[in-house]
Design a protein around this motif. Sequence first.
Motif, PDB file in Angstrom:
ATOM      1  N   UNK A   6      28.455  -2.196  60.995  1.00 39.48           N
ATOM      2  CA  UNK A   6      29.007  -2.260  62.791  1.00 39.48           C
ATOM      3  C   UNK A   6      28.721  -3.563  63.431  1.00 39.48           C
ATOM      4  N   UNK A   9      25.990  -4.481  68.878  1.00 40.52           N
ATOM      5  CA  UNK A   9      26.170  -3.893  70.230  1.00 40.52           C
ATOM      6  C   UNK A   9      26.865  -4.887  71.301  1.00 40.52           C
ATOM      7  N   UNK A  43      30.233   9.024  67.499  1.00 40.57           N
ATOM      8  CA  UNK A  43      29.376   9.511  68.245  1.00 40.57           C
ATOM      9  C   UNK A  43      28.126   8.861  68.728  1.00 40.57           C
ATOM     10  N   UNK A  44      27.502   8.207  67.577  1.00 38.96           N
ATOM     11  CA  UNK A  44      26.392   7.359  67.942  1.00 38.96           C
ATOM     12  C   UNK A  44      26.858   6.135  68.821  1.00 38.96           C
ATOM     13  N   UNK A  45      28.012   5.376  68.535  1.00 33.81           N
ATOM     14  CA  UNK A  45      28.300   4.261  69.173  1.00 33.81           C
ATOM     15  C   UNK A  45      28.882   4.757  70.661  1.00 33.81           C
ATOM     16  N   UNK A  47      27.450   7.248  72.383  1.00 33.81           N
ATOM     17  CA  UNK A  47      26.540   7.310  73.101  1.00 33.81           C
ATOM     18  C   UNK A  47      25.849   5.935  73.608  1.00 33.81           C
ATOM     19  N   UNK A  48      25.601   4.969  72.543  1.00 34.36           N
ATOM     20  CA  UNK A  48      24.935   3.630  72.771  1.00 34.36           C
ATOM     21  C   UNK A  48      25.793   2.884  73.858  1.00 34.36           C
ATOM     22  N   UNK A  50      27.632   3.956  76.056  1.00 30.38           N
ATOM     23  CA  UNK A  50      27.515   4.750  77.461  1.00 30.38           C
ATOM     24  C   UNK A  50      26.211   4.161  78.073  1.00 30.38           C
ATOM     25  N   UNK A  51      25.099   4.477  76.965  1.00 29.73           N
ATOM     26  CA  UNK A  51      23.910   3.788  77.668  1.00 29.73           C
ATOM     27  C   UNK A  51      23.757   2.652  78.161  1.00 29.73           C
ATOM     28  N   UNK A  52      24.339   1.719  77.169  1.00 31.62           N
ATOM     29  CA  UNK A  52      24.341   0.186  77.695  1.00 31.62           C
ATOM     30  C   UNK A  52      24.901   0.058  78.981  1.00 31.62           C
ATOM     31  N   UNK A  54      25.308   2.416  81.253  1.00 29.83           N
ATOM     32  CA  UNK A  54      24.530   2.776  82.318  1.00 29.83           C
ATOM     33  C   UNK A  54      23.340   2.021  82.657  1.00 29.83           C
ATOM     34  N   UNK A  55      22.969   1.196  82.052  1.00 30.56           N
ATOM     35  CA  UNK A  55      21.879   0.292  82.112  1.00 30.56           C
ATOM     36  C   UNK A  55      22.297  -0.755  83.260  1.00 30.56           C
ATOM     37  N   UNK A  59      29.276   3.860  84.290  1.00 33.00           N
ATOM     38  CA  UNK A  59      29.492   4.574  83.254  1.00 33.00           C
ATOM     39  C   UNK A  59      31.005   4.496  82.753  1.00 33.00           C
TER      40      UNK A  59
END
Lengths: 221, 307, 144
Positions: A6, A9, A43-45, A47-48, A50-52, A54-55, A59
């Motif tokens: 990967x 990010x 799925x992990x990416x 979520x990551x 999304x959270x990055x 959101x920070x 969204x």
Amino acid sequence: MITAERKPLDEIMESIDGCGRILLVGCNECVTVCAAGGRKEVALLASALQMASMKKGRTLDIRELTLERQCDPEYVEELTPHIDQVDAVVSMACGCGVQEVARRFKKTHVYPALNTKFMGASEGPGIWAERCQGCGDCLLGLTGGICPIARCAKRLMNGPCGGSTNGKCEISNDVDCAWHLIWERMKELGIEDRYEDVIAAKDWRTGRGGGPRKILREDLV
Amino acid sequence: MKTESVLEKVLASGELAVTGECGPPRGALPDVVKEKAALLKGYVDAVNVTDNQTAMVRMSSFAASVFLRQMDLHPVFQMVTRDRNRLAMQGDIIGAYSHGINTMLCLSGDHPKFGDHAMAANVHDLDSMQLIQTVRGMRDKGLFQGGAEIKNPPKMFIGAAANPFADPFELRVARLAKKVKAGVDFVQTQCIYNIDKFETWMQGIRDRGLHEQVYIMAGITPMKSAGMARYMKNKVPGMDVPDELVKRMAGVPKDKQAQEGIDICIESIERLRQIEGVSGFHIMAIEWEEKVPEIVKRAGLYPRPQV
Amino acid sequence: MEQFEPTIVAFCCHYCAYTAADMAGSMRLEYPPNVKIIRVPCSGRVDAIHIMKALEKGADGVLVAGCLEGDCHFKNGNVKALQRVTALHPFLEEIGIEAERVQMVNMSAGMGGRFAQIATEFTEKIRELGPNPAKAGASRLAAS
């Protein structure tokens, strides 16, 4: 298989800057096996990302999809219903998959989420190592089944160089000297005498030197 | 005689040949090349001119070799396969020959990792063995590697490196045999500190009669200090420095260590010249060229033969 | 501004931590109500994505609670869980979420006291750390 890792990010985030709707596409083949771009990693990416986002007070609308094979047009076709509803595709396939998506959907931005690394084999759980550079003219029959092009740091066809120490390459103690391995294998096979056959200069036309390569099988066309 | 090379002539005469080394500077500094070369003039038969040694950019071996030629010295034009493909290398070989350079050394070169351009592409279109084959084909068949005819083919006296100490040791004789098969005329060895091990290797060489097919020049590097001895022992891949030698260097006061290093060097030459199959010495006094005359004189290798 | 009350998700192995939490209750040991327990058959069942989703959906801290080393009912599920948690830490840092928000802990079924203590300490730690930055960003978005 083809191995990949990967991208950082931040780099992925930067590439999709300004995009609100993302189609994140994995591949069920090699990159699933090397745990870089299969369903789980998608799925992990997702979520990551999304959270990055959101920070940063945003969204994302992320769709996750993992194709059977991203390097085959039949499977890439499955993306068609989604394409008009996203701003960009982020591909978690190897470079072949990324390009196949880009070729099929000419007006959609496609960004790679992985760095494609090499053709390799698994040396144990979580370890993959380079084995082949696809030179197009396999010489493994001459070298005891160990490829000096892929595995010698100087791709010496007549090694080892003077830097081999205790079976390790001079560039790192973590790298086996390919020619040490070749020699040991030749001894096991009882073909030490073949070591002294000079392997002649290689014709790189069968490799990348000849330009982009293509295989055409008349019987399958 | 295969070539006009002075080194070939000295070796063929049966005298012990002597070569030195000149590492080109990291800048457009022709005077540095000339000063280094001047220190060696008259004390060696030929001077190796390194090619981006330790994978650091330096004045090209070709350009520096031309300066040496202009001083009527005989360069051993070194060429590594790391930086250029076969087109560039063959072009340089005929170019160098056009400038009167008729002796060369074929090497694969240190990995870029060790230099200051670790990010550089590692070419290795050919390896050192295949470069030897190429240069021989150019000389003996008058053909480029690709098969086309060369007009006025370069007649190079072909050298290579040999490391009697690298692993696996049992392969080291076979490796020289392979270079002989590829067409090498002379080899210069890695710096020899472990003379016992070198003798074992030479025994293997003689058992196969290789010493009659290739000139073997023993590599010598004087140590400046105990620190250098330890560094060579521990840090330089493929180098074999016995503990006694490190101890001996460390056993004398710091200001006498350089002299001790020269003494060791003379003693080594004394012992090595007794070994059947040793045809000469390659003295690599790295950034210490001014010591070469003393070494050559004290070792009884002076004056150099006129051939 | 009122005091920040963190939301903690604790993935508790059925064979140890879940029972320990139960025991803490029956022993009348107090631990913060912030800790939401999710029973799992083994800590080894907890995947990175479960932890990520917990954080994405609003958890401020995540505990993965498994059996003591060598006591896993499924041989080495707790070892794998620790590996996953450890591997997730740098990824969380990449996202900009403090790694200490996710922690692996071990206990036996009889350690009601230990469970209560860990739950209290971890809640305090997360309270000091403040809200999960992803959640905080999202609520800024909602407010604007």
